[in-house]
Design a protein around this motif. Structure first.
Motif, short mmCIF file in Angstrom:
data_model
loop_
_atom_site.label_atom_id
_atom_site.label_comp_id
_atom_site.label_asym_id
_atom_site.label_seq_id
_atom_site.Cartn_x
_atom_site.Cartn_y
_atom_site.Cartn_z
N ARG A 90 0.89 -1.01 0.11
CA ARG A 90 0.19 0.02 -0.05
C ARG A 90 0.75 1.30 -0.03
NH1 ARG A 90 -4.56 -0.86 4.49
NH2 ARG A 90 -5.15 1.12 3.86
N ARG A 130 2.21 1.79 -3.60
CA ARG A 130 1.13 2.19 -4.42
C ARG A 130 0.83 3.87 -4.04
NH1 ARG A 130 -1.69 -2.87 -3.20
NH2 ARG A 130 -2.92 -1.58 -1.75
N LEU A 131 0.90 4.30 -2.88
CA LEU A 131 1.00 5.61 -2.44
C LEU A 131 1.83 6.33 -3.12
CD1 LEU A 131 -0.38 5.43 1.30
CD2 LEU A 131 -1.51 6.61 -0.61
N GLU A 176 -4.53 7.12 1.30
CA GLU A 176 -5.08 6.68 -0.17
C GLU A 176 -6.22 7.59 -0.69
OE1 GLU A 176 -4.30 1.89 0.80
OE2 GLU A 176 -6.26 2.69 1.26
N GLU A 183 -5.63 9.85 -4.02
CA GLU A 183 -6.40 9.75 -5.36
C GLU A 183 -6.93 11.34 -5.63
OE1 GLU A 183 -6.73 7.52 -7.48
OE2 GLU A 183 -5.66 5.93 -6.27
#
Length: 343
Positions: free
Chosen positions: A172, A175-176, A243, A247
């Protein structure tokens, strides 16, 4: 007469004591308070014995039902509570450091106190059934137990979420980093495009492109530090918040890029339309028309020069289209509409 008196009169004396009769029901017409002895008729004595027996049976049945239902369930819940406490401790969920740890302490105290009360005073946890004359009609009151069971289940779900964070935290965080990196690159591209638009498109208002927010990078660094220190209970809510913010930041960067490149898109559309009109004019045999050639060259110079002017070429494209249509509708020397087409 003596036999009748014995059978029907108050011929029976029952000795009593304050302790033995304190909780005994009082018959109608009997002065309140315990007495050392009382006299009864045989019929009254039988009724009193039946009433005391029924009351005692209700108490015994109710106490047995409560003792059969609650202590065992409390013990099972306490065992589950102990396993949950151990699991919580393994992921850093401790009292004073995480709300779930405080909840576990509260549930532990409540269950300990509840078991003591159930054992010492079972009738306090008995709800009699309304309108029931059967011995022990009612049910155990499990309100407190049920509430603690639900609270423990909520804590367990929260700890499971923390465990999930521990298992996939690295992915995670990666991905961030990727999402924030794409947002930064998009903003950089937007700033470059803005400079290009200001240099190539005249009389254009281009929105300012802000830089990337440093607070997200700081929070990402904090998340990585929490992971290194195995502070999963702190990492879980931080990752969820990051997260969503990452986005949102990527969407904002893409919207900024779209906004600043809009004039370039308009210029490209006008260039394409101008070339398409030139091809249509040639198909209609008007490629050598001096007026159309002049308009085309003026529009082309405006669109291919720097800084380009998009407003005037747009009008010229429309005028060229109208001129082509009017010329096609009236072939030959009769072209009185030429002057109107060039306006």
């Amino acid at each position: 007469m003596q036999l009748t008196e014995l059978l029907r009169g108050e011929s029976v004396t029952v000795a009593g004591s304050a302790g033995a009769t304190a909780n005994a029901p009082t018959l109608p017409g009997t002065p309140g308070g315990p007495r050392l002895s009382e006299r009864f008729s045989l019929a009254t004595l039988v009724d009193r014995m039946n009433e005391l027996y029924a009351t005692s049976l209700d108490v015994v049945v109710a106490a047995d039902a409560v003792w059969s239902a609650l202590p065992a369930r409390i013990d099972l819940l306490a065992a589950e509570l102990q396993r949950t406490r151990q699991l919580a401790h393994s992921v850093g969920v401790r009292p004073g450091e995480h709300p779930a740890g405080d909840d576990l302490e509260r549930i532990t105290r409540t269950l300990t106190r509840l078991r003591e009360q159930v054992v010492s005073d079972p009738l306090a946890f008995w709800v009699p059934a309304e309108g029931s004359s059967a011995p022990g009609g009612g049910r155990p009151d499990t309100t407190v137990y049920d509430r603690q069971a639900r609270d423990l289940e909520d804590v367990r779900r929260e700890i499971d979420a923390v465990l999930t964070v521990r298992q996939d935290a690295e992915q995670r965080i990666v991905r961030l980093r990727d999402v924030l990196s794409r947002a930064d690159r998009t903003l950089a591209e937007a700033r470059t495009a803005r400079g290009e638009v200001l240099a190539k498109i005249a009389a254009t208002e281009v929105p300012v492109v802000s830089g990337p927010p440093t607070v997200l990078q700081e929070q990402l660094a904090a998340a990585a530090e929490y992971r290194r220190q195995a502070q999963w209970h702190r990492l879980s809510p931080l990752l969820e918040s990051l997260e969503q913010k990452a986005e949102d930041e990527l969407v904002r960067a893409r919207e900024s890029l779209t906004a600043v490149t809009a004039p370039l898109a308009v210029r490209a559309e006008l260039r394409g339309r101008l070339d398409a009109y030139k091809a249509k004019v040639a198909r209609h045999g008007l490629a050598e028309d001096p007026e159309l050639v002049e308009k085309y060259e003026k529009a082309r110079r405006m669109l291919w020069s720097a800084p380009a002017t998009c407003a005037s070429p747009s009008r010229r494209c429309c005028a060229t289209s109208r001129r082509r249509r009017s010329s096609s509708a009236a072939p030959g020397p009769a072209r009185e509409g030429r002057g109107e087409a060039t306006s």
